[in-house]
Design an enzyme around this catalytic site. Structure first.
Site, PDB file in Angstrom:
ATOM      1  N   ASP A 520       0.935  -1.107   0.152  1.00 30.54           N
ATOM      2  CA  ASP A 520      -0.201  -0.081  -0.011  1.00 30.54           C
ATOM      3  C   ASP A 520       1.057   1.295  -0.072  1.00 30.54           C
ATOM      4  O   ASP A 520       1.957   1.054   0.069  1.00 30.54           O
ATOM      5  CB  ASP A 520      -0.775  -0.057   1.211  1.00 30.54           C
ATOM      6  CG  ASP A 520      -2.129   0.862   1.231  1.00 30.54           C
ATOM      7  OD1 ASP A 520      -2.388   1.704   0.211  1.00 30.54           O
ATOM      8  OD2 ASP A 520      -2.720   0.920   2.057  1.00 30.54           O
ATOM      9  N   GLU A 523       2.546   5.102  -4.123  1.00 27.47           N
ATOM     10  CA  GLU A 523       2.575   6.130  -4.942  1.00 27.47           C
ATOM     11  C   GLU A 523       3.890   7.047  -5.177  1.00 27.47           C
ATOM     12  O   GLU A 523       4.210   7.246  -6.413  1.00 27.47           O
ATOM     13  CB  GLU A 523       1.516   6.977  -4.739  1.00 27.47           C
ATOM     14  CG  GLU A 523       0.159   6.383  -4.976  1.00 27.47           C
ATOM     15  CD  GLU A 523      -0.127   5.636  -3.732  1.00 27.47           C
ATOM     16  OE1 GLU A 523      -1.020   4.661  -3.803  1.00 27.47           O
ATOM     17  OE2 GLU A 523       0.237   6.017  -2.463  1.00 27.47           O
ATOM     18  N   ASP A 604      -9.007   3.941  -2.095  1.00 29.04           N
ATOM     19  CA  ASP A 604      -9.942   4.247  -0.925  1.00 29.04           C
ATOM     20  C   ASP A 604     -11.252   4.633  -1.334  1.00 29.04           C
ATOM     21  O   ASP A 604     -11.531   5.945  -1.270  1.00 29.04           O
ATOM     22  CB  ASP A 604      -9.428   5.269  -0.076  1.00 29.04           C
ATOM     23  CG  ASP A 604      -7.840   4.900   0.547  1.00 29.04           C
ATOM     24  OD1 ASP A 604      -7.960   3.526   0.607  1.00 29.04           O
ATOM     25  OD2 ASP A 604      -7.074   5.449   1.051  1.00 29.04           O
TER      26      ASP A 604
END
Length: 943
Positions: A520, A523, A604
């Site tokens: 997770d 980015e 999300d």
């Protein structure tokens, strides 16, 4: 700084997308400079000045056959030219046009004279160079308009050629006489070449650096120093004759891209953004970029088919989509830095574009069987007792699942690859107990490393110089879940190889072979950074670690950072097994090439009906752009779904390629049984249906691993001539055989599926034939809460496994059922792929791919057969049941002359399902061999 970072972390618990935290066009210098830039005049345009020999010398670009000296590269397939910028004296740029045997081309322009720009490595396929093939012919002539044009005739299944227009510089791909792709048709190409900063007289330092963002720009207190100055590239891409464009994920928006610019000029909205960001509780309708980026733009029309463009560049991109006109569709691409490097895929259909793109970036990795089964996740299952209770709850309620997930709270203070000893004192035993039920677990491992000298990973990474650097060359210090954090420089292959070793059982203490990984925040997410990410002027090792001359800016690699972290983690799991077992690593960030590593999810999302609906075009867009192994959090990550929404989401999630329930720590618990009846029964049915379909879904993934094809696809992919399907976005195809029209409205009592013209379908499980006498939009199908409008396509065969088990592993020895959906000619086709579901032994031939066929054998007789098409797997697995839909009167069926039982029954054995099928019971044929079932028809047989 500490207070600000803690506030940023705390804000992630607050509701709502914070639009002000993210840039718009007006905040980005390269967008301001290029979005409204007018076309260049003829004398200011880019133009081909000469061909370029291998040593860089000029070769005249004269009319006639292109000289051999202009070609080079693998297979002599690269036409080399010098391009000059008519608006900047003395600037020349090397241009390459590469042709490939599969009928596509590459157009690449960079800087020269030692200024070549960085391109991210290990993204393109290793087989790409060998795929290059010299054009069948190459010649230069004047066209009817007086332009000098060089034509390269391509090989491939479509009669195509690349036309390089010398001035103004443009490239057209022409197939069957029609232009299908056009570059720079609007003459708005801009390539900002490297230059020295020259201050204007009377200009203050601050004014000069900030003006148009050329040499520096500041956003929300963060200043990007831009040491190399402006390096943007802008280019128009057109698809003549096409009215619909698709692709360029990731955005929460419609399937067919909405225009952002009016046909005559003037903004409608922000451009589509491709810049990987941690977007908290994103909007359900916006061109704003999300967690991943795939710069692939597609267009489709009934007349000219499908074509696509892939711009290989990992820097921030913005794409304006112009309102379509009668002439076709177009887009204006703007990228902050990097190279102009485009692959042009002429199709002619989506299958061909997938194959062409897969040759460039590699097809999808074949996942293990458990990976395409159901996953149960929450932030967070709080301790070992909670894990055991959730696991037992599935058994108590007869609901299958394969994988239980642990989020960040399982660690010791967010130090990844550790365990909170208070709540998880016996992690190996916990995993072994789950594995004893033939299930697995996943833990989260994020790319930020807690800056704690007592955490061994941190001092080791520091000593080895393995962290991303800030602009001053110091280890970058940002904030994420652990607090002060540094980020591994996974752009470096050396760092990736080191990171992979951390997944050994020795290094990841408490892990077992049944533990897999979730990446997770890759980015990367930096809570106190600009736009919640890393500064663009941070530095990475572009070459050897420690070689400061090889350092590259983060701006040039940003969108690929998450891919590199994903790759390194998957390599670690692969090495852990000695290279024998397929890894499973879920990633949030993605880039072209992610498909060869593992799945992603859409981040999300929110527990509302709009996010349920938009998950469909988000996932079908990912499938179109070569990343089919994807899913959305079932139930929505944020918020509390009511029982109806959760039920409808599971019913849709059944058909997601990646099927996982997940929720935020501040939401109410929502394991599948917690809402009680009738909802538990409906959710159980939805999850069981996924398990029944695993043979079909696994076969689809095998096909994707060979040719790059999609799994969850838009309707138009299967019906490319039916224009009514081109903008259908809330109905989709799972492979070629199953159409899903899910219920996505609260309180819905009816649904109106779109049935493409000329197609016949069987409602599943009732077996009722559709569309009957329906007209588009004219009739509705009644639906109750337990109903999912799903239709099997006539002419196809769908393999299933009907026995309810606790996991996919527990189904390994179960027999198969074939749903045979006859068309009007009483014919059908299908495939079934089997292997061990976990290892790489299929690469040594230990698999079986069978082609399945129903066809007429003689008047009044049919034959259903299976033929081993590929592989050498020996297996005793058998077909237990054949369900014939559309065949009304069967007198008898036999295998090798021995009659087998037939009778009329429901397509599946569920309460309330009518007896609409003919069932052949226990034919006993082995799926891994060649076999035949002979079917004798009565006088009333029909489709």
């Amino acid at each position: 700084l500490l207070a600000a970072a803690l506030a940023a972390a705390a804000a992630r618990g607050a509701a709502g997308f914070k639009e002000h935290e993210f840039r718009k066009c007006k905040d980005s210098g390269f967008c301001v400079r290029h979005r409204e830039r007018q076309p260049r005049t003829a004398d200011q345009s880019y133009r081909v000045a000469a061909w370029r020999a291998e040593d860089g010398s000029e070769v005249p670009a004269a009319v006639g056959e292109v000289p051999a000296a202009a070609f080079g590269g693998a297979g002599g397939a690269t036409l080399r030219a010098w391009v000059v910028d008519g608006g900047a004296e003395g600037v020349r740029l090397p241009l390459d046009v590469v042709t490939y045997a599969e009928g596509y081309a590459r157009v690449r322009m960079d800087e020269a004279d030692g200024l070549a720009r960085y391109q991210v490595p290990e993204v393109l396929s290793g087989a790409l160079e060998a795929a290059a093939a010299a054009p069948a012919s190459a010649s230069t002539a004047e066209d009817s308009g007086g332009r000098v044009v060089t034509t390269l005739v391509l090989d491939g299944e479509r009669a195509c050629e690349v036309r390089l227009v010398h001035a103004p510089l443009a490239v057209d791909v022409v197939c069957d006489g029609d232009v299908v792709i056009a570059l720079n048709a609007d003459n708005r190409l801009e390539f900002e070449h490297t230059r020295q900063r020259v201050a204007q007289e009377g200009e203050s330092k601050e004014e000069g650096e900030q003006e148009q963002g050329l040499w520096a720009e500041t956003f929300k207190g963060h200043t990007d120093t831009k040491p190399l100055g402006p390096q943007a590239v802008a280019l128009g891409v057109s698809f003549p004759g096409a009215q619909h464009m698709y692709g360029i994920p990731e955005h929460a928006t419609s399937l067919a891209l909405k225009p952002t610019i009016k046909a005559g000029g003037g903004a409608i909205s922000e451009p589509y953004r491709l810049y990987n960001l941690d977007v908290f509780e994103y909007l359900h309708e916006s061109p704003f970029g999300l967690y991943g980026s795939i710069p692939v733009l597609l267009a489709h029309s009934s007349a000219r088919g499908t074509a696509g463009v892939f711009w290989f560049n990992a820097a921030e991109m913005l794409v304006d989509v112009r309102e379509p006109t009668a002439a076709g569709s177009s887009a204006h691409w703007m990228t902050e830095s990097g190279v102009m490097d485009l692959f042009l895929f002429p199709g002619p259909d989506m299958g061909a574009v997938w194959r062409q793109y897969a040759q460039v970036t590699a097809p999808t990795a074949l996942p293990p069987m458990f990976a395409i089964s159901y996953h149960q996740c929450r932030w967070n299952y709080k301790d070992e007792a909670d894990v055991a209770a959730v696991d037992a709850g599935f058994d108590e309620h007869d609901i299958p699942y394969d994988v239980l997930w642990l989020d960040i709270e399982h660690t010791n203070g967010k130090r990844y690859m550790t365990w909170d000893s208070r709540h998880f004192p016996s992690p190996r035993r916990m995993q072994e107990e789950i594995a004893g039920k033939r299930r697995r677990m996943v833990t989260i491992v994020d790319p930020h490393v807690k800056r704690d000298p007592g955490f061994p990973m941190h001092p080791e990474a520091t000593e080895k110089n393995y962290y991303v650097k800030d602009k001053d060359g110091k280890d970058f210090d940002g904030w994420c879940w652990p607090g002060a954090s540094s980020y591994l420089d996974v752009v470096s292959k050396e760092v990736r190889e080191w990171w992979a070793t951390k997944f050994s059982f020795e290094n990841y203490v408490g892990s077992t072979a049944n533990l897999f990984i979730w990446n997770d925040m890759n980015e990367p997410s930096v809570f106190n950074g600009p736009e919640i990410t890393m500064q663009k002027d941070n530095l990475h090792w572009g070459g050897a670690v420690g070689d400061e001359g090889s350092q590259v800016e983060h701006r040039d690699v940003h969108n690929a950072f998450g891919l590199y972290y994903h790759m390194a983690t998957a390599d670690g799991l692969l090495a852990r097994s000695g290279g024998t077992q397929r890894p499973f690593v879920l990633s949030r960030a993605f880039f072209p090439g992610t498909q060869k590593v593992g799945p992603i999810w859409t981040g999300d999302n929110t527990a509302d009906w709009d996010h349920l609906a938009v998950s469909i075009p988000m996932l079908t867009t990912l499938s179109l752009t070569g990343l089919p192994f994807s899913g959305a959090d079932v139930g929505g990550f944020f918020g509390n779904p009511d029982a109806e929404l959760l039920t409808r989401w599971y019913q849709l999630g059944t058909y997601y390629p990646f099927f996982r329930g997940h929720a935020h720590q501040e939401t109410k618990r929502r394991e599948p049984w917690l809402f009680g009846e009738p909802y538990t029964a409906h959710i159980r049915d939805a999850i069981r249906e996924r398990y029944a379909l695993l043979p079909y879904v696994y076969t689809l993934f095998r096909r994707a691993s060979v040719d790059g094809s999609g799994v969850m696809n838009p309707m138009w992919v299967e019906f490319p001539k039916d224009e009514t399907t081109f903008a259908v976005e809330h109905q989709f195809m799972l492979g070629p055989a199953i159409m899903v029209a899910p219920v996505i409205r609260r309180g819905a009592t009816s649904a109106t599926p779109v049935f493409p013209a000329g197609s016949t379908w069987y409602h599943f499980p009732s077996g009722e034939t559709f569309p009957r006498s329906w007209t588009l939009g004219g009739n509705s199908l009644r639906v109750k809460l337990g109903d999912v409008p799903v239709f099997y396509r006539a002419g196809h065969i769908v393999p299933r496994r009907e026995r309810a088990r606790r996991s996919s592993d527990a189904m390994q020895n179960d027999p198969y059922t074939l749903i045979v959906c006859a068309d009007e000619e009483l014919q059908a086709r299908g495939e079934l792929y089997i292997d061990d579901g976990r290892s790489y032994e299929f690469q040594q031939g230990k698999f079986a791919l069978s082609t399945l066929a129903l066809e007429r054998a003689a008047p009044g007789a049919l034959r259903l057969s299976g033929t081993l098409a590929e592989g050498a797997l020996e297996s005793d697995l058998v077909i237990e049941r054949v369900v014939l839909l559309g065949v009304k009167d069967v007198k008898r069926a036999s295998v090798g002359g021995t009659e087998v039982e037939t009778f009329t029954a429901p397509a599946v054995m569920r309460p309330g399902v009518p007896s609409s099928a003919v069932v052949i019971k226990k034919p006993g044929v082995k799926v891994a061999g060649s076999w035949a079932i002979d079917i004798e028809l009565g006088s009333g047989a029909s489709a």
